[in-house]
Design a protein around this motif. Structure first.
Motif, PDB file in Angstrom:
ATOM      1  N   ASP A 166       0.931  -1.171  -0.044  1.00  0.00           N
ATOM      2  CA  ASP A 166      -0.114  -0.016  -0.087  1.00  0.00           C
ATOM      3  C   ASP A 166       0.846   1.192   0.026  1.00  0.00           C
ATOM      4  O   ASP A 166       0.480   2.239  -0.581  1.00  0.00           O
ATOM      5  N   GLN A 203       1.868   4.412  -3.333  1.00  0.00           N
ATOM      6  CA  GLN A 203       1.768   6.018  -3.062  1.00  0.00           C
ATOM      7  C   GLN A 203       2.847   6.658  -3.113  1.00  0.00           C
ATOM      8  O   GLN A 203       2.901   7.881  -2.973  1.00  0.00           O
ATOM      9  N   GLN A 260      -5.647   3.821   2.650  1.00  0.00           N
ATOM     10  CA  GLN A 260      -6.656   4.161   1.610  1.00  0.00           C
ATOM     11  C   GLN A 260      -5.879   4.767   0.506  1.00  0.00           C
ATOM     12  O   GLN A 260      -4.721   5.348   0.562  1.00  0.00           O
ATOM     13  N   ASP A 261      -6.127   4.540  -0.802  1.00  0.00           N
ATOM     14  CA  ASP A 261      -5.553   5.259  -1.948  1.00  0.00           C
ATOM     15  C   ASP A 261      -5.705   6.734  -1.941  1.00  0.00           C
ATOM     16  O   ASP A 261      -6.559   7.462  -1.267  1.00  0.00           O
ATOM     17  N   GLY A 262      -4.574   7.341  -1.955  1.00  0.00           N
ATOM     18  CA  GLY A 262      -4.417   9.008  -1.785  1.00  0.00           C
ATOM     19  C   GLY A 262      -4.057   9.501  -0.362  1.00  0.00           C
ATOM     20  O   GLY A 262      -3.965  10.593  -0.351  1.00  0.00           O
TER      21      GLY A 262
END
Length: 395
Positions: free
Chosen positions: A64, A68, A137-139
């Protein structure tokens, strides 16, 4: 009469704080301009993952994070006093790995400090701490970076704990209490333009802030201590609830109890150590951020607060029926009503999915378990400073 009235009156403070925070949280949060503004200059982020025997769950967390990272960003795993292959797993997943072996000084704070010291040779602009068993979480990194650049203070993402799939333990009460503690109350403080407590993971710092406070400690809730230290230095944490980091509750009774014991003992110890000083400092400086954090810290864990309120209500009512004064009863009943209103508002707005209404029928059993838990905690001594939470399912 005065003793009972004073006891009930003392409980009125955390109840009032809780009620204000819950009511303030009913309003949906709005993005501030600096939380959506694109950064026009490159800013480097270093993600530090303190890990103590976490090889079994580390890979998804690192995946994860790496998804990012931008140019110049880094992820560093601090393999702290490990007896498993955490370091090898982290290296194979593409992370920088630094190993710390010091059995005399065990604690997550020591691992965090070790990571920051490692970065001092080539400091980033921001440092993000993520626990080794969390999903991002994405972002998340980009959102925290924009916000941290805008406020130049620590920024805390939303941190949610959930029950594992097919968990043999019913965590409904714990999930609701967690939402109240880590989502509703911080959201209320944000809506009131106040700071929040740090939550231990999903927290980003400007380099000059994290490099200026002592980290190396074995404190049971190092996140609370760190946030309060920074608040005293004029950099109280800001809440950014639009991105979240998640983890799961333990799936064994042993892991559940040890984890909760550390949280409760650490919180109560922090209240006794920090609140009087923070109230004095906040009043002398006229610093509303420090005062807000001190008052927020006065609210004990939800189950303990409920037991204290019920206990004082029973005690004052019994004394009044035996010929005592009724003023303490009225104060205690006010606390009881205020607490019920807090729980009802929080449940209606945020908690119905994790805590179905029919679960309330089992509150008596839950209360008895909590009484036994706090009794064992009183006679059982201090919790371990930093051990990996047992997440194994009993056979």
């Amino acid at each position: 009469m005065l003793t009972l009235a004073a006891l009930a009156g003392l409980l009125s403070v955390p109840v009032a704080v809780l009620l204000v925070e819950v009511i303030a949280a009913l309003k949906a949060p709005k993005l501030e301009p600096f939380e959506v503004k694109e950064l026009n200059i490159e800013k480097r982020v270093a993600v530090i993952v303190p890990a103590h025997n976490e090889s079994s769950g580390l890979i998804p967390t690192l995946q994860d994070i790496r998804a990012q990272l931008g140019a110049g960003d880094r992820v560093i795993v601090v393999a702290d006093n490990c007896t498993d292959d955490t370091a090898a797993v982290a290296a194979a997943s593409g992370a920088e790995v630094i190993v710390r072996n010091d059995p005399e000084r065990i604690g997550k704070g020591y691992a965090m400090g070790w990571g920051v010291t490692h970065l001092s040779a080539d400091p980033p602009d921001f440092v993000l701490f993520v626990d080794a068993d969390c999903r991002l979480q994405d972002g998340l990194i980009d959102g925290l970076k924009r916000t941290c650049h805008g406020v130049q203070r620590p920024v805390q993402a939303l941190f949610i704990m959930r029950s594992a799939e097919n968990s043999p333990i019913n965590h409904s009460f714990a999930e609701f209490a967690w939402i109240l503690r880590n989502w509703i109350r911080p959201l209320g403080l944000r809506n009131l333009r106040g700071p929040v407590q740090l939550m231990g993971t999903g927290m980003m710092f400007p380099w000059n802030a994290i490099n200026s406070v002592p980290l190396a400690s074995g404190h049971l809730v190092e996140d609370l201590k760190l946030g309060l230290d920074l608040a005293e230095a004029g950099r109280a944490p800001h809440f950014f609830p639009f991105v979240k980091v998640t983890s799961v509750f333990p799936t064994s009774a042993k892991g559940t109890e040890s984890q909760r014991q550390r949280w409760v003992q650490g919180h109560l110890a922090t209240i006794g150590k920090f609140v009087p000083r923070l109230l004095c400092v906040g009043l002398m400086r006229g610093d509303k951020h420090i005062l807000a954090l001190a008052l927020d810290l006065l609210v004990p864990p939800l189950s303990l607060l409920a037991l204290l309120i019920i206990g004082t209500t029973v005690l004052t009512s019994s004394a009044a029926l035996l010929g005592g004064a009724w003023l303490p009863v009225l104060i205690a009943l006010g606390n009881f009503a205020g607490f019920l209103l807090c729980v009802l508002l929080a449940w209606l707005k945020f908690g119905r999915q994790v805590f179905p209404a029919h679960e309330a029928l089992s509150f008596g059993t839950f209360a008895l378990k909590k009484i036994r838990f706090y009794g064992r905690m009183l006679v059982g001594g201090s919790a371990s400073q930093w051990i990996r939470t047992d997440r194994s399912t009993p056979h």
